[in-house]
Design a protein around this motif. Structure first.
Motif, PDB file in Angstrom:
ATOM      1  N   GLY A   9      40.235  73.917 -11.918  1.00 54.01           N
ATOM      2  CA  GLY A   9      39.875  75.304 -11.615  1.00 54.01           C
ATOM      3  C   GLY A   9      39.896  75.493 -10.112  1.00 54.01           C
ATOM      4  O   GLY A   9      39.372  74.663  -9.367  1.00 54.01           O
ATOM      5  N   ILE A  10      40.524  76.588  -9.666  1.00 54.71           N
ATOM      6  CA  ILE A  10      40.653  76.871  -8.238  1.00 54.71           C
ATOM      7  C   ILE A  10      40.016  78.230  -7.980  1.00 54.71           C
ATOM      8  O   ILE A  10      40.519  79.257  -8.454  1.00 54.71           O
ATOM      9  N   ILE A  11      38.898  78.224  -7.257  1.00 59.64           N
ATOM     10  CA  ILE A  11      38.181  79.472  -6.993  1.00 59.64           C
ATOM     11  C   ILE A  11      39.019  80.354  -6.074  1.00 59.64           C
ATOM     12  O   ILE A  11      39.496  79.918  -5.031  1.00 59.64           O
ATOM     13  N   GLN A  12      39.176  81.601  -6.506  1.00 56.51           N
ATOM     14  CA  GLN A  12      39.937  82.595  -5.750  1.00 56.51           C
ATOM     15  C   GLN A  12      39.019  83.632  -5.097  1.00 56.51           C
ATOM     16  O   GLN A  12      39.278  84.064  -3.989  1.00 56.51           O
ATOM     17  N   ASN A  13      38.004  84.054  -5.823  1.00 49.86           N
ATOM     18  CA  ASN A  13      37.128  85.132  -5.359  1.00 49.86           C
ATOM     19  C   ASN A  13      35.674  84.788  -5.656  1.00 49.86           C
ATOM     20  O   ASN A  13      35.066  85.335  -6.571  1.00 49.86           O
ATOM     21  N   ALA A  14      35.110  83.888  -4.858  1.00 50.89           N
ATOM     22  CA  ALA A  14      33.733  83.445  -5.069  1.00 50.89           C
ATOM     23  C   ALA A  14      32.747  84.606  -4.971  1.00 50.89           C
ATOM     24  O   ALA A  14      31.686  84.581  -5.601  1.00 50.89           O
ATOM     25  N   GLU A  15      33.113  85.635  -4.222  1.00 50.86           N
ATOM     26  CA  GLU A  15      32.202  86.774  -4.037  1.00 50.86           C
ATOM     27  C   GLU A  15      31.964  87.546  -5.341  1.00 50.86           C
ATOM     28  O   GLU A  15      31.015  88.320  -5.444  1.00 50.86           O
ATOM     29  N   ASN A  16      32.815  87.321  -6.351  1.00 48.59           N
ATOM     30  CA  ASN A  16      32.621  87.978  -7.654  1.00 48.59           C
ATOM     31  C   ASN A  16      31.554  87.285  -8.499  1.00 48.59           C
ATOM     32  O   ASN A  16      31.161  87.801  -9.545  1.00 48.59           O
ATOM     33  N   MET A  17      31.105  86.111  -8.081  1.00 50.52           N
ATOM     34  CA  MET A  17      30.151  85.319  -8.853  1.00 50.52           C
ATOM     35  C   MET A  17      28.763  85.949  -8.828  1.00 50.52           C
ATOM     36  O   MET A  17      28.334  86.454  -7.795  1.00 50.52           O
ATOM     37  N   ASN A  18      28.092  85.879  -9.981  1.00 50.88           N
ATOM     38  CA  ASN A  18      26.678  86.243 -10.048  1.00 50.88           C
ATOM     39  C   ASN A  18      26.021  85.432 -11.159  1.00 50.88           C
ATOM     40  O   ASN A  18      26.706  84.704 -11.889  1.00 50.88           O
ATOM     41  N   TYR A  65      42.109  79.642 -24.350  1.00 48.77           N
ATOM     42  CA  TYR A  65      40.739  79.312 -23.956  1.00 48.77           C
ATOM     43  C   TYR A  65      40.503  79.692 -22.489  1.00 48.77           C
ATOM     44  O   TYR A  65      39.516  80.345 -22.147  1.00 48.77           O
ATOM     45  N   LEU A  66      41.421  79.276 -21.616  1.00 48.56           N
ATOM     46  CA  LEU A  66      41.261  79.533 -20.185  1.00 48.56           C
ATOM     47  C   LEU A  66      41.352  81.016 -19.851  1.00 48.56           C
ATOM     48  O   LEU A  66      40.623  81.506 -18.987  1.00 48.56           O
ATOM     49  N   ALA A  67      42.221  81.747 -20.529  1.00 49.90           N
ATOM     50  CA  ALA A  67      42.383  83.186 -20.270  1.00 49.90           C
ATOM     51  C   ALA A  67      41.121  83.964 -20.612  1.00 49.90           C
ATOM     52  O   ALA A  67      40.880  85.036 -20.053  1.00 49.90           O
ATOM     53  N   ASN A  68      40.311  83.421 -21.519  1.00 51.59           N
ATOM     54  CA  ASN A  68      39.085  84.097 -21.944  1.00 51.59           C
ATOM     55  C   ASN A  68      37.837  83.490 -21.310  1.00 51.59           C
ATOM     56  O   ASN A  68      36.714  83.862 -21.652  1.00 51.59           O
ATOM     57  N   GLU A  69      38.028  82.548 -20.393  1.00 51.05           N
ATOM     58  CA  GLU A  69      36.912  81.918 -19.685  1.00 51.05           C
ATOM     59  C   GLU A  69      36.308  82.966 -18.748  1.00 51.05           C
ATOM     60  O   GLU A  69      37.042  83.686 -18.075  1.00 51.05           O
ATOM     61  N   PRO A  70      34.975  83.105 -18.716  1.00 50.54           N
ATOM     62  CA  PRO A  70      34.365  84.165 -17.901  1.00 50.54           C
ATOM     63  C   PRO A  70      34.780  84.166 -16.429  1.00 50.54           C
ATOM     64  O   PRO A  70      34.935  85.241 -15.836  1.00 50.54           O
ATOM     65  N   PHE A  71      34.987  82.993 -15.822  1.00 50.26           N
ATOM     66  CA  PHE A  71      35.425  82.972 -14.425  1.00 50.26           C
ATOM     67  C   PHE A  71      36.825  83.584 -14.283  1.00 50.26           C
ATOM     68  O   PHE A  71      37.114  84.242 -13.293  1.00 50.26           O
ATOM     69  N   CYS A  72      37.686  83.342 -15.265  1.00 43.41           N
ATOM     70  CA  CYS A  72      39.034  83.923 -15.243  1.00 43.41           C
ATOM     71  C   CYS A  72      38.959  85.432 -15.481  1.00 43.41           C
ATOM     72  O   CYS A  72      39.576  86.211 -14.763  1.00 43.41           O
ATOM     73  N   LEU A  73      38.178  85.836 -16.487  1.00 40.40           N
ATOM     74  CA  LEU A  73      38.053  87.260 -16.824  1.00 40.40           C
ATOM     75  C   LEU A  73      37.536  88.084 -15.653  1.00 40.40           C
ATOM     76  O   LEU A  73      37.877  89.256 -15.520  1.00 40.40           O
ATOM     77  N   ILE A  76      37.453  85.184 -10.732  1.00 38.71           N
ATOM     78  CA  ILE A  76      36.820  84.219  -9.847  1.00 38.71           C
ATOM     79  C   ILE A  76      37.664  82.960  -9.685  1.00 38.71           C
ATOM     80  O   ILE A  76      37.762  82.410  -8.593  1.00 38.71           O
ATOM     81  N   GLN A  77      38.277  82.512 -10.783  1.00 43.43           N
ATOM     82  CA  GLN A  77      38.938  81.206 -10.771  1.00 43.43           C
ATOM     83  C   GLN A  77      40.276  81.264 -11.503  1.00 43.43           C
ATOM     84  O   GLN A  77      40.416  81.963 -12.490  1.00 43.43           O
ATOM     85  N   GLU A  78      41.241  80.514 -10.970  1.00 46.76           N
ATOM     86  CA  GLU A  78      42.527  80.300 -11.636  1.00 46.76           C
ATOM     87  C   GLU A  78      42.579  78.846 -12.077  1.00 46.76           C
ATOM     88  O   GLU A  78      41.814  78.021 -11.582  1.00 46.76           O
ATOM     89  N   TYR A  79      43.519  78.534 -12.972  1.00 47.08           N
ATOM     90  CA  TYR A  79      43.580  77.189 -13.534  1.00 47.08           C
ATOM     91  C   TYR A  79      44.961  76.576 -13.405  1.00 47.08           C
ATOM     92  O   TYR A  79      45.969  77.245 -13.601  1.00 47.08           O
ATOM     93  N   LYS A  80      44.974  75.290 -13.088  1.00 48.66           N
ATOM     94  CA  LYS A  80      46.198  74.485 -13.104  1.00 48.66           C
ATOM     95  C   LYS A  80      46.025  73.492 -14.243  1.00 48.66           C
ATOM     96  O   LYS A  80      45.037  72.750 -14.283  1.00 48.66           O
TER      97      LYS A  80
END
Length: 101
Positions: A9-18, A65-73, A76-80
């Protein structure tokens, strides 16, 4: 036959986290662990995302699974995803991991 994947998982937008999204992420991950889809999951030491080992019957199942992961939705995060073929397994994986703490 099951297929095995190393996922970064590669964080793209940490500011979206809560806290709400973090709780959704934790529950989503726990459900996958309970179903036997995820073997191990953790945070990268530099806090730039996560790493986990998954299994699924198809790459499409993993991608779903990854497309529906809350960080992806929440952007916040992309996946390799890297498929691999396990050949060797330490029979005492849990105690091996504990010894590294």
């Amino acid at each position: 036959d099951m297929k095995y994947y190393m996922v970064e998982g590669i964080i793209q937008n940490a500011e979206n986290m809560n806290d709400h999204i973090m709780k959704q992420h934790m529950a989503y991950t726990q459900k996958a662990m309970d179903r036997g889809m995820i073997l191990i999951s953790g945070l990268k030491a530099d806090m730039s995302g996560g790493m986990f080992i998954m299994r699924a019957e198809t790459l499409e199942e993993t991608e779903h699974y990854l497309a529906n992961e809350p960080f992806c939705l929440n952007g916040i995060q992309e996946y390799k995803v890297i498929e691999f073929n396990p050949h060797y397994l330490n029979p005492s994986t849990e105690s091996w991991m504990e010894s590294t703490k």
